[in-house]
Motif scaffolding. Structure first.
Motif, mmCIF file in Angstrom:
data_model
loop_
_atom_site.group_PDB
_atom_site.id
_atom_site.type_symbol
_atom_site.label_atom_id
_atom_site.label_comp_id
_atom_site.label_asym_id
_atom_site.label_seq_id
_atom_site.Cartn_x
_atom_site.Cartn_y
_atom_site.Cartn_z
ATOM 1 N N ARG A 131 -19.900 -19.637 -19.226
ATOM 2 C CA ARG A 131 -18.567 -19.123 -18.888
ATOM 3 C C ARG A 131 -17.698 -19.005 -20.143
ATOM 4 N N GLN A 132 -17.769 -20.015 -20.994
ATOM 5 C CA GLN A 132 -16.999 -19.975 -22.233
ATOM 6 C C GLN A 132 -17.518 -18.889 -23.162
ATOM 7 N N LYS A 133 -18.845 -18.709 -23.189
ATOM 8 C CA LYS A 133 -19.415 -17.666 -24.042
ATOM 9 C C LYS A 133 -18.983 -16.278 -23.583
ATOM 10 N N ILE A 134 -18.970 -16.064 -22.282
ATOM 11 C CA ILE A 134 -18.514 -14.770 -21.755
ATOM 12 C C ILE A 134 -17.067 -14.533 -22.162
ATOM 13 N N GLY A 135 -16.239 -15.571 -22.033
ATOM 14 C CA GLY A 135 -14.842 -15.442 -22.439
ATOM 15 C C GLY A 135 -14.702 -15.090 -23.907
ATOM 16 N N THR A 136 -15.545 -15.705 -24.746
ATOM 17 C CA THR A 136 -15.502 -15.425 -26.184
ATOM 18 C C THR A 136 -15.906 -13.991 -26.474
ATOM 19 N N LEU A 137 -16.973 -13.507 -25.809
ATOM 20 C CA LEU A 137 -17.424 -12.138 -26.017
ATOM 21 C C LEU A 137 -16.368 -11.126 -25.606
ATOM 22 N N VAL A 138 -15.726 -11.368 -24.469
ATOM 23 C CA VAL A 138 -14.674 -10.459 -24.004
ATOM 24 C C VAL A 138 -13.505 -10.466 -24.983
ATOM 25 N N LYS A 139 -13.130 -11.663 -25.459
ATOM 26 C CA LYS A 139 -12.017 -11.761 -26.408
ATOM 27 C C LYS A 139 -12.328 -11.007 -27.691
ATOM 28 N N GLU A 140 -13.556 -11.125 -28.176
ATOM 29 C CA GLU A 140 -13.945 -10.415 -29.392
ATOM 30 C C GLU A 140 -13.826 -8.908 -29.204
ATOM 31 N N GLN A 141 -14.235 -8.414 -28.033
ATOM 32 C CA GLN A 141 -14.155 -6.979 -27.769
ATOM 33 C C GLN A 141 -12.697 -6.524 -27.689
ATOM 34 N N GLU B 29 -2.050 -24.401 -26.250
ATOM 35 C CA GLU B 29 -1.084 -23.412 -25.772
ATOM 36 C C GLU B 29 -1.312 -22.070 -26.460
ATOM 37 N N ASN B 30 -1.640 -22.108 -27.752
ATOM 38 C CA ASN B 30 -1.936 -20.865 -28.474
ATOM 39 C C ASN B 30 -3.182 -20.185 -27.907
ATOM 40 N N LEU B 31 -4.203 -20.993 -27.588
ATOM 41 C CA LEU B 31 -5.418 -20.437 -26.985
ATOM 42 C C LEU B 31 -5.122 -19.828 -25.616
ATOM 43 N N ALA C 155 -4.127 -14.998 -22.232
ATOM 44 C CA ALA C 155 -3.203 -14.150 -21.471
ATOM 45 C C ALA C 155 -3.150 -12.743 -22.061
ATOM 46 N N VAL C 156 -3.197 -12.647 -23.380
ATOM 47 C CA VAL C 156 -3.219 -11.335 -24.035
ATOM 48 C C VAL C 156 -4.484 -10.577 -23.657
ATOM 49 N N VAL C 157 -5.614 -11.290 -23.654
ATOM 50 C CA VAL C 157 -6.892 -10.661 -23.299
ATOM 51 C C VAL C 157 -6.830 -10.119 -21.869
ATOM 52 N N ARG C 158 -6.299 -10.919 -20.962
ATOM 53 C CA ARG C 158 -6.180 -10.452 -19.571
ATOM 54 C C ARG C 158 -5.283 -9.224 -19.480
ATOM 55 N N TRP C 159 -4.189 -9.230 -20.223
ATOM 56 C CA TRP C 159 -3.259 -8.097 -20.190
ATOM 57 C C TRP C 159 -3.941 -6.838 -20.702
ATOM 58 N N VAL C 160 -4.655 -6.948 -21.811
ATOM 59 C CA VAL C 160 -5.333 -5.780 -22.368
ATOM 60 C C VAL C 160 -6.390 -5.262 -21.397
#
Length: 262
Positions: free
Chosen positions: A105-115, A227-229, A234-239
């Protein structure tokens, strides 16, 4: 050609864990203890160090020792050694499953954030003050040297030129400025609940998660990092809400390999 960080003695290498370039590991396959080998290696064109990107170098290696993991017997002694005192093998399997699911789950989140971050870099190119890049280079170099010193206290830390970190530092600074402006313009925020959920997710990887949660609660500086993470999430979700998203199916084995490499 010689380059900073290109020499080492008694350096441990675990095949497949992603710490070394895949072509470097491939060249070592089949070697035995005491064997020496010289081989060429082409660094990827997108390698972080501009000095090495796309360049061909020659490595001379000697294998000191070859070892392989030995699986222990799945008995009571082993269960106690990993902290399983009740439930036996069933409890162990359940814990392993939860850990793997969390890591994937964390890896998927990291991959999405990178994209998402790559999209932001492409659609919002901005000039970056060189002083910010310089400061980030110093910070990255210091962190790398401290990690190397911690891993091998007796080994001298090699010199690391600015060029080794410049591309990554510029990327980080650029993204930091873009994200900060996006947060301001789109009024993006992360609430206390999102921060708490992230802390609990991070704490669940530890034996006593409640103590980890308390530690974050009592340490404002560490909580600020979370909090920064949470704000980045939140930015990733918005994008993702603003663009067309396509789901890609990947096997569990593929994801776990990515977790171990990443």
């Amino acid at each position: 050609m010689e380059f900073a960080g290109g020499k080492g003695q008694n350096v441990p290498l675990i095949l497949g864990n992603g710490r070394f370039l895949a072509d470097f590991e491939q060249a070592l396959l089949g070697m035995s203890a005491g064997e020496e080998k010289t081989f060429p290696l082409v660094f990827p064109a997108d390698y972080p160090s501009a000095e090495l990107a796309g360049k061909t170098v020659s490595f001379h290696t000697q294998v000191r020792e070859v070892a392989a993991p030995v699986l222990p017997e799945l008995d009571e002694n082993f269960l106690r050694s990993v902290g399983v005192t009740e439930g036996g093998v069933t409890e162990l399997r359940q814990e392993l499953r939860l850990n793997l699911e969390r890591e994937v789950r964390q890896k998927i989140g990291t991959l999405v954030k990178e994209q998402v971050m790559e999209i932001l870099l492409q659609v919002a190119p901005i000039p970056v003050p060189q002083v910010l890049v310089y400061n980030e280079i110093q910070r990255m170099r210091q962190n790398t040297q401290e990690e190397m010193q911690e891993q091998a206290p007796k080994r001298p830390v090699p010199e690391m030129p600015d060029t080794l970190f410049e591309a990554s530092a510029r990327r980080r600074v650029t993204l930091g400025l873009i994200v900060a402006e996006l947060v301001k313009r789109a009024e993006i925020s992360a609430g206390a609940q999102q921060v708490q959920e992230l802390i609990e997710e991070m704490a669940s990887a530890y034996e006593r998660p409640e103590e980890v949660v308390q530690w974050y609660t009592q340490n404002p500086a560490q909580r600020q990092q979370v909090e920064n993470l949470a704000l980045e999430d939140a930015v990733v979700r918005w994008v993702c809400e603003q663009v067309s998203v396509k789901d890609v199916v990947r096997s569990f084995e593929d994801m776990t390999r990515s977790v171990q490499a990443g």
